[in-house]
Design a protein around this motif. Structure first.
Motif, PDB file in Angstrom:
ATOM      1  N   GLY A  16      11.316  -9.104 -11.802  1.00 19.52           N
ATOM      2  CA  GLY A  16      10.589  -7.949 -11.924  1.00 19.52           C
ATOM      3  C   GLY A  16       9.955  -7.357 -10.246  1.00 19.52           C
ATOM      4  O   GLY A  16       9.055  -6.925 -10.366  1.00 19.52           O
ATOM      5  N   HIS A  17      10.466  -8.285  -9.457  1.00 19.12           N
ATOM      6  CA  HIS A  17       9.834  -8.159  -8.165  1.00 19.12           C
ATOM      7  C   HIS A  17      10.664  -6.861  -7.456  1.00 19.12           C
ATOM      8  O   HIS A  17      11.905  -6.640  -7.473  1.00 19.12           O
ATOM      9  N   ARG A  18       9.961  -6.346  -6.615  1.00 16.34           N
ATOM     10  CA  ARG A  18      10.273  -5.034  -5.764  1.00 16.34           C
ATOM     11  C   ARG A  18      11.392  -5.567  -4.835  1.00 16.34           C
ATOM     12  O   ARG A  18      11.382  -6.815  -4.183  1.00 16.34           O
ATOM     13  N   PHE A  48       0.880  -1.091   0.048  1.00 14.71           N
ATOM     14  CA  PHE A  48      -0.020  -0.072  -0.081  1.00 14.71           C
ATOM     15  C   PHE A  48       0.933   1.452  -0.120  1.00 14.71           C
ATOM     16  O   PHE A  48       0.723   2.338  -0.744  1.00 14.71           O
ATOM     17  N   TYR A  49       1.758   1.453   1.005  1.00 12.80           N
ATOM     18  CA  TYR A  49       2.537   2.635   1.070  1.00 12.80           C
ATOM     19  C   TYR A  49       3.777   2.646  -0.157  1.00 12.80           C
ATOM     20  O   TYR A  49       4.068   3.799  -0.730  1.00 12.80           O
ATOM     21  N   SER A  50       3.980   1.431  -0.738  1.00 12.26           N
ATOM     22  CA  SER A  50       4.848   1.299  -1.681  1.00 12.26           C
ATOM     23  C   SER A  50       4.289   1.974  -2.961  1.00 12.26           C
ATOM     24  O   SER A  50       4.778   2.794  -3.734  1.00 12.26           O
ATOM     25  N   ASP A  51       3.143   1.640  -3.267  1.00 12.96           N
ATOM     26  CA  ASP A  51       2.062   1.840  -4.310  1.00 12.96           C
ATOM     27  C   ASP A  51       1.852   3.464  -4.288  1.00 12.96           C
ATOM     28  O   ASP A  51       1.666   4.107  -5.368  1.00 12.96           O
ATOM     29  N   PRO A 101      11.041   4.133  -0.596  1.00 20.08           N
ATOM     30  CA  PRO A 101      12.190   3.950  -1.891  1.00 20.08           C
ATOM     31  C   PRO A 101      12.268   2.628  -2.253  1.00 20.08           C
ATOM     32  O   PRO A 101      12.703   1.735  -1.362  1.00 20.08           O
ATOM     33  N   GLU A 102      12.113   2.322  -3.649  1.00 23.77           N
ATOM     34  CA  GLU A 102      12.762   0.995  -3.989  1.00 23.77           C
ATOM     35  C   GLU A 102      14.116   0.872  -4.494  1.00 23.77           C
ATOM     36  O   GLU A 102      14.430   2.008  -5.117  1.00 23.77           O
TER      37      GLU A 102
END
Length: 304
Positions: free
Chosen positions: A41-43, A25-28, A33-34
């Motif tokens: 393709g995974h975070r 949720f917070y990443s979206d 920061p990623e």
């Protein structure tokens, strides 16, 4: 899991003590920061994301809305502003709860035959209550074309400051005061004194003088409940005399005494105000009555 090795979304969630759904949720929303994504393709996340997620958890524990959290993360110096806003909101909610509690206690403690009438009074007032109807009452009651500074001064001194934690009696007094100021007023002059009428002289001069007279009389009213002549009374009478472009003479005082005694009164307003504030400070209405009584006493003594 090494702190130098990028973590998967599950690993970050485990370290932060939250669910994967929360991290996503917070990443979206762009709050975490990623790092570079995996070959599949995974975070992937690092220590910066963990620190940011822990800060978010702390802020959310305080029930700060997500938009406010975003503001804080984007600009550190907004934390004080956001916290101050939240404290104001909480204070308002607590005040509303205290007023609601006192209103419920008022209904619980009264005799059964009184409940319907009290419930009607309570139902006309917002929680927490607004003093705006009281301010509107004074703006209608004051003479037209009075300078804005005088209107503001009168309203400031005449509208009571409401207690944050009222007693049932204070709630009842306020609901009665609200009913009084919002009730239709018969006639066209709103029950105004003669000084407000077209032939009442210059109201701006009068109210300037009354503000000064009340300030002089206030400590005397607190210290000496018995009205007496003196500087405050002279200032009071002078305000009326100057507003009518005449002199302060014994004859003028006799006429003013008779006129003030016959003027419509709003003692009901001031009595309820005193109940609401429960303050040792005299209300403007009490000061006016003290000065008027001092004038009556002086005129009676001189006539004798």
């Amino acid at each position: 899991m090494s702190p130098d090795t990028p973590w998967s979304i599950g690993e970050l969630a485990e370290r932060a003590g939250v669910t994967v759904k929360t991290v996503r949720f917070y990443s979206d929303r762009g709050l975490l920061p990623e790092g570079a994504r995996s070959s599949g393709g995974h975070r992937r996340y690092g220590l910066e994301a963990l620190d940011r997620l822990r800060l978010i958890r702390s802020l959310r524990t305080l029930d700060l809305p997500v938009p406010d959290v975003e503001r804080i993360l984007d600009q550190d110096d907004t934390l004080e502003e956001v916290v101050a806003g939240q404290l104001r909101q909480i204070g308002s909610r607590l005040t509303a709860l205290r007023w609601r509690e006192a209103a419920l206690q008022l209904l619980q403690d009264c005799a059964p035959e009184e409940r319907a009438a009290r419930l009607r009074l309570i139902g006309t007032v917002s929680v927490p209550p607004s003093t705006a109807p009281l301010a509107r009452f004074w703006r209608r009651w004051l003479p037209p074309r009075l300078p804005a500074r005088l209107v503001s001064a009168v309203v400031e001194h005449s509208v009571p400051h409401l207690p944050e934690g009222p007693t049932p009696a204070q709630v009842l007094a306020f609901t009665r005061l609200h009913a009084f100021v919002t009730a239709p007023c018969p006639g066209t002059d709103n029950g105004q004194p003669a000084a407000h009428q077209p032939d009442g002289g210059r109201p701006a001069v009068l109210y300037d003088g009354l503000v000064e007279a009340y300030a002089l009389a206030s400590p005397q009213v607190r210290a000496e409940p018995s009205p007496r002549a003196g500087e405050a009374l002279d200032c009071f009478v002078s305000a009326y005399a100057r507003s009518r472009d005449t002199r302060d003479t014994p004859a003028f005082r006799r006429g003013l005494s008779a006129q003030l005694a016959a003027d419509p009164r709003i003692d009901h307003y001031w009595n309820l105000t005193a109940e609401i504030t429960a303050s040792p400070e005299p209300t403007p209405g009490a000061i006016h009555d003290w000065l008027r009584a001092a004038l009556d006493d002086q005129v009676t003594r001189e006539a004798g």
